[in-house]
Design a protein around this motif. Sequence first.
Motif, PDB file in Angstrom:
ATOM      1  N   ASN A 177       0.835  -1.211   0.000  1.00 47.91           N
ATOM      2  CA  ASN A 177       0.000   0.000   0.000  1.00 47.91           C
ATOM      3  C   ASN A 177       0.866   1.256   0.000  1.00 47.91           C
ATOM      4  O   ASN A 177       0.685   2.153  -0.830  1.00 47.91           O
ATOM      5  CB  ASN A 177      -0.912   0.027   1.224  1.00 47.91           C
ATOM      6  CG  ASN A 177      -1.643  -1.273   1.451  1.00 47.91           C
ATOM      7  OD1 ASN A 177      -1.041  -2.326   1.557  1.00 47.91           O
ATOM      8  ND2 ASN A 177      -2.972  -1.201   1.537  1.00 47.91           N
ATOM      9  N   GLU A 198       1.412   4.100  -2.920  1.00 47.50           N
ATOM     10  CA  GLU A 198       0.995   5.474  -2.636  1.00 47.50           C
ATOM     11  C   GLU A 198       2.142   6.455  -2.842  1.00 47.50           C
ATOM     12  O   GLU A 198       1.957   7.545  -3.408  1.00 47.50           O
ATOM     13  CB  GLU A 198       0.460   5.569  -1.205  1.00 47.50           C
ATOM     14  CG  GLU A 198      -0.891   4.884  -1.019  1.00 47.50           C
ATOM     15  CD  GLU A 198      -1.284   4.760   0.447  1.00 47.50           C
ATOM     16  OE1 GLU A 198      -0.458   5.140   1.312  1.00 47.50           O
ATOM     17  OE2 GLU A 198      -2.404   4.303   0.733  1.00 47.50           O
ATOM     18  N   ILE A 229      -7.077   1.404  -3.522  1.00 50.92           N
ATOM     19  CA  ILE A 229      -6.123   0.735  -2.630  1.00 50.92           C
ATOM     20  C   ILE A 229      -6.877   0.278  -1.385  1.00 50.92           C
ATOM     21  O   ILE A 229      -7.527   1.092  -0.717  1.00 50.92           O
ATOM     22  CB  ILE A 229      -4.967   1.676  -2.234  1.00 50.92           C
ATOM     23  CG1 ILE A 229      -4.202   2.129  -3.489  1.00 50.92           C
ATOM     24  CG2 ILE A 229      -4.020   0.991  -1.260  1.00 50.92           C
ATOM     25  CD1 ILE A 229      -3.084   3.113  -3.202  1.00 50.92           C
ATOM     26  N   LEU A 283      -4.767  -1.785  -6.527  1.00 49.75           N
ATOM     27  CA  LEU A 283      -4.034  -2.785  -5.752  1.00 49.75           C
ATOM     28  C   LEU A 283      -5.061  -3.794  -5.251  1.00 49.75           C
ATOM     29  O   LEU A 283      -5.928  -3.468  -4.441  1.00 49.75           O
ATOM     30  CB  LEU A 283      -3.303  -2.137  -4.562  1.00 49.75           C
ATOM     31  CG  LEU A 283      -2.666  -3.112  -3.554  1.00 49.75           C
ATOM     32  CD1 LEU A 283      -1.607  -3.982  -4.210  1.00 49.75           C
ATOM     33  CD2 LEU A 283      -2.075  -2.336  -2.372  1.00 49.75           C
TER      34      LEU A 283
END
Length: 304
Positions: free
Chosen positions: A162, A166, A187, A224
């Motif tokens: 994650n 990001e 995400i 994701l």
Amino acid sequence: MEVGVWCGVGILVLYNIVLQIKVYLLRKSAKEIRKDFQKLLKTNTNTIIRISSRDREMCALASAINLQLETFYEKRRCYEQGNLELKEAVTNISHDLRTPLTAIYGYLNLLKKEECPEHIKRYLEAIENRAQALKQLTEELFRYTIVISEAEEMTLQVLPLNGILESSISAYYSVLKQNHIVPEISIPDQQITGRVNENALSRVLGNILSNAVKYSDGDLKIVLSEDGDIRISNHACIRDSHASGLSEVQAERLFDRFYTVNTARKSTGLGLSIAKALMEKMGGTITADYRENVLEICVSVQKL
């Protein structure tokens, strides 16, 4: 009569014992061969497989595998030597080009300060663009040779995907904004982990995002998934006189060295090649799929 029966039973029992011992020794030898073979493929040595068994067939099998290993070692030596020579050659070329490129930029800056007709200014701008393209090509080629010539295994850690994703998106925020692209990002809230090298994965994602920005038709989708796959997709837009879209391009070729969909764009054709090499070093995969004018790049990392 009973004596004969018991003798027969004894022979059968003895034969069964001998057979079981034989099977045990064969399985032991097979296990030794498998274990040594897996170990030798991962290590950079020239050792051979050795087994404790004296069985003729197992010894012949070990010898046959050793012959193949010797061929493999020789090809690996040639490959590594070739990579080393390539790395040295590209390093020398990059170094040799840096000095004249610096001089070209210096003269261009001086000329841009002079009063010039419009057509001369256009020529200077074209020269500057070509110089920038040459500089980018030498830098990308140098990075590519560094990636493929590194013999050591890449250090992998169990990390949250994650945060890496990001950070990669944030690094491209200004580029996305400049190109009027508002990405659709998905995400999960829960932490998704994988065995990766953080710097390598960040570089992979950066190269994919850079490629997506160049050919985006204004959209960009980044997902994701809960299984750890990262999918980056967009409507592929190509604007030149020889192509109306990506439909005629084999998606697999996007990872070939120096392959570019549109030569008019400022692209070296090495970004996705570097991404593929890095993913292979991390034990993951990267694939491309093109359907209904949408190009999707999928990054799959090592699962836990």
